[in-house]
Scaffold this active site. Structure first.
Site, short mmCIF file in Angstrom:
data_model
loop_
_atom_site.label_atom_id
_atom_site.label_comp_id
_atom_site.label_asym_id
_atom_site.label_seq_id
_atom_site.Cartn_x
_atom_site.Cartn_y
_atom_site.Cartn_z
NE ARG A 83 -4.25 -1.34 0.02
CZ ARG A 83 -4.39 -2.30 -0.91
NH1 ARG A 83 -3.43 -2.53 -1.78
NH2 ARG A 83 -5.49 -3.02 -0.98
CG HIS A 109 -3.57 -0.15 -6.81
ND1 HIS A 109 -3.87 0.44 -5.61
CD2 HIS A 109 -3.65 -1.49 -6.58
CE1 HIS A 109 -4.13 -0.49 -4.70
NE2 HIS A 109 -4.00 -1.68 -5.28
P1 NAP Z 1 -1.74 -11.45 4.14
O1 NAP Z 1 -2.11 -12.77 3.54
O2 NAP Z 1 -2.59 -10.91 5.21
O3 NAP Z 1 -0.24 -11.60 4.68
C1 NAP Z 1 0.38 -10.61 5.43
C2 NAP Z 1 1.80 -11.02 5.78
O4 NAP Z 1 2.44 -9.94 6.45
C3 NAP Z 1 1.87 -12.23 6.73
O5 NAP Z 1 2.96 -13.05 6.39
C4 NAP Z 1 2.11 -11.57 8.10
O6 NAP Z 1 2.85 -12.38 9.02
C5 NAP Z 1 2.96 -10.40 7.70
N1 NAP Z 1 2.86 -9.30 8.67
C6 NAP Z 1 1.76 -8.62 9.09
N2 NAP Z 1 2.07 -7.68 9.99
C7 NAP Z 1 3.41 -7.77 10.17
C8 NAP Z 1 4.33 -7.07 11.00
N3 NAP Z 1 3.94 -6.09 11.81
N4 NAP Z 1 5.62 -7.42 10.93
C9 NAP Z 1 6.04 -8.44 10.13
N5 NAP Z 1 5.21 -9.14 9.32
C10 NAP Z 1 3.91 -8.81 9.35
O7 NAP Z 1 -1.63 -10.33 3.02
P2 NAP Z 1 -1.68 -10.51 1.42
O8 NAP Z 1 -3.03 -10.93 0.98
O9 NAP Z 1 -0.51 -11.35 1.04
O10 NAP Z 1 -1.47 -9.00 0.92
C11 NAP Z 1 -0.23 -8.34 1.11
C12 NAP Z 1 -0.32 -6.88 0.66
O11 NAP Z 1 -0.48 -6.82 -0.75
C13 NAP Z 1 -1.45 -6.07 1.26
O12 NAP Z 1 -0.98 -4.77 1.60
C14 NAP Z 1 -2.45 -5.94 0.11
O13 NAP Z 1 -3.21 -4.79 0.26
C15 NAP Z 1 -1.48 -5.85 -1.06
N6 NAP Z 1 -2.04 -6.18 -2.38
C16 NAP Z 1 -1.77 -5.32 -3.40
C17 NAP Z 1 -2.22 -5.62 -4.68
C18 NAP Z 1 -1.89 -4.71 -5.84
O14 NAP Z 1 -2.50 -4.83 -6.90
N7 NAP Z 1 -0.92 -3.82 -5.69
C19 NAP Z 1 -2.98 -6.78 -4.90
C20 NAP Z 1 -3.22 -7.63 -3.83
C21 NAP Z 1 -2.74 -7.34 -2.55
P3 NAP Z 1 2.23 -13.78 9.58
O15 NAP Z 1 2.22 -14.71 8.39
O16 NAP Z 1 3.21 -14.23 10.59
O17 NAP Z 1 0.87 -13.48 10.08
C1 GLV Z 2 -5.32 -4.73 -4.40
O1 GLV Z 2 -4.68 -3.78 -4.09
C2 GLV Z 2 -5.84 -5.67 -3.47
O2 GLV Z 2 -5.76 -5.42 -2.25
O3 GLV Z 2 -6.37 -6.72 -3.91
#
Ligand code: NAP
Ligand code: GLV
Length: 308
Positions: A223, A271
């Site tokens: 983000r 994005h």
């Molecule tokens: P997720 O499944 O919730 O995974 C989050 C990861 O971050 C987990 O491994 C968690 O650790 C770790 N984490 C959380 N808080 C932490 C902290 N304080 N210190 C260290 N590690 C921490 O998230 P996701 O679905 O993979 O998404 C990741 C990001 O990508 C999000 O910000 C989402 O908005 C973004 N995103 C962007 C796009 C785009 O098009 N640009 C698309 C999709 C997602 P644990 O495993 O130990 O809980």
């Molecule tokens: C995109 O940013 C998503 O969170 O899926």
């Protein structure tokens, strides 16, 4: 009982069609045209207007239209007892992995320079950065991070990752939360895939860039608020970083007069790293709608306490 789609400036026609194709009996409505507020039992939100959720007294669940949920957790009008879920699909994970791989290859092979040189008719061969000098570090090893790590390992990269708890993924050196400095000292190409929470906001700052194996390269696909934007420019000036590929920004769309547009070291994409196709989104949304209506546990439910 209605399923309401809420977003500012978004054409929902293909998602509505996909939802009805999956379940023709659904009552799918689109904000703001629908004003029978009592009938709304399930809302799907993306970039929704602040406090709009407080208008629907009979909500049984709310889903994000993406993987990120910071926009929902920040909405104080949503009662605490209403569960929040998110959309995770195979193609969302595949797209993210391919986006990141592509950004890394572009950086290592100087592709952005060639693109610019082509427009000026300049023939200038540059040496590529060998993979062995490009260790990759992923912050966040969740649904997106795991998929990125797996693809990069398959492509022969040295991959490490930092998350709250240590993980066991083939070929990935995993670091726990209190091992951030060791993780950074092993990383040249830094990928941010953390959720946006109170703990992670502003985490990509000068102090962090200074600890990378230098010069580093940043790929931010988490983000925009993870990055302290002015620190990125300082990090270039100090040679802590030599470039960045950014897909997310503090303000989106990135304002026309923003300095990032003219920075040669910064690749900007609007994005788009990973977007769920309507048909796949509909599969998960209909399943979660049915689960919410029958009081079952939701798929990809968010832990409100943890913030992701
Ligand atoms: P997720 O499944 O919730 O995974 C989050 C990861 O971050 C987990 O491994 C968690 O650790 C770790 N984490 C959380 N808080 C932490 C902290 N304080 N210190 C260290 N590690 C921490 O998230 P996701 O679905 O993979 O998404 C990741 C990001 O990508 C999000 O910000 C989402 O908005 C973004 N995103 C962007 C796009 C785009 O098009 N640009 C698309 C999709 C997602 P644990 O495993 O130990 O809980
Ligand atoms: C995109 O940013 C998503 O969170 O899926």
């Amino acid at each position: 009982m209605s399923l309401l789609l809420i977003a500012k400036n978004r054409d929902f026609s293909s998602l509505k069609n996909a939802l009805l194709e999956k379940d023709p009996n659904l009552d799918v409505e689109i904000w703001p045209r629908f004003d029978n507020k009592e009938r709304v039992h399930f809302a799907v939100c993306w970039n929704h207007p602040e406090k709009v959720l407080g208008n629907y007294p009979n909500l049984r669940a709310v889903s994000s239209l993406g993987a990120g949920v910071n926009h929902l957790l920040n909405d104080e009008s949503l009662p605490e007892e209403v569960p929040i879920c998110r959309l995770i699909t195979d193609s969302l994970q595949d797209q993210m992995a391919e986006y990141v791989l592509n950004a890394i290859v572009n950086y290592r092979l100087n592709m952005n320079d060639y693109f610019e040189n082509k427009q000026k008719g300049i023939w200038d061969q540059k040496s590529a950065l060998p993979k062995k000098y490009a260790p990759v570090g992923i912050m966040g090893l969740g649904e997106m991070g795991k998929s990125v790590a797996t693809l990069l390992v398959q492509h022969g990269y040295q991959v490490s990752a930092w998350s709250r708890s240590k993980k066991d993924i083939n070929g990935v050196q995993s670091y726990a939360k209190d091992e951030l400095n060791e993780f950074l000292s092993e990383t040249t190409i830094l990928i941010n895939l953390l959720p946006l929470t109170d703990e992670t906001e502003g985490i990509l700052d000068l102090d962090l860039f200074k600890k990378l194996k230098q010069p580093g390269y940043l790929i931010n696909v988490g983000r925009g608020d993870h990055l302290v934007e002015e620190d990125l420019i300082y990090a270039f000036d100090m040679n802590y970083l030599e470039g960045a590929c950014l897909d997310v920004f503090e303000e989106e769309p990135l304002p026309k007069n923003h300095s990032f547009w003219n920075r040669k070291q910064i690749m900007v994409t609007p994005h788009i790293a990973a977007i769920t196709p309507a048909k796949e989104a509909a599969e998960v949304l209909v399943e979660n709608y049915k689960r919410a209506m029958s009081g079952m546990e939701l798929l990809f439910e968010v832990d409100r306490e943890r913030g992701y």
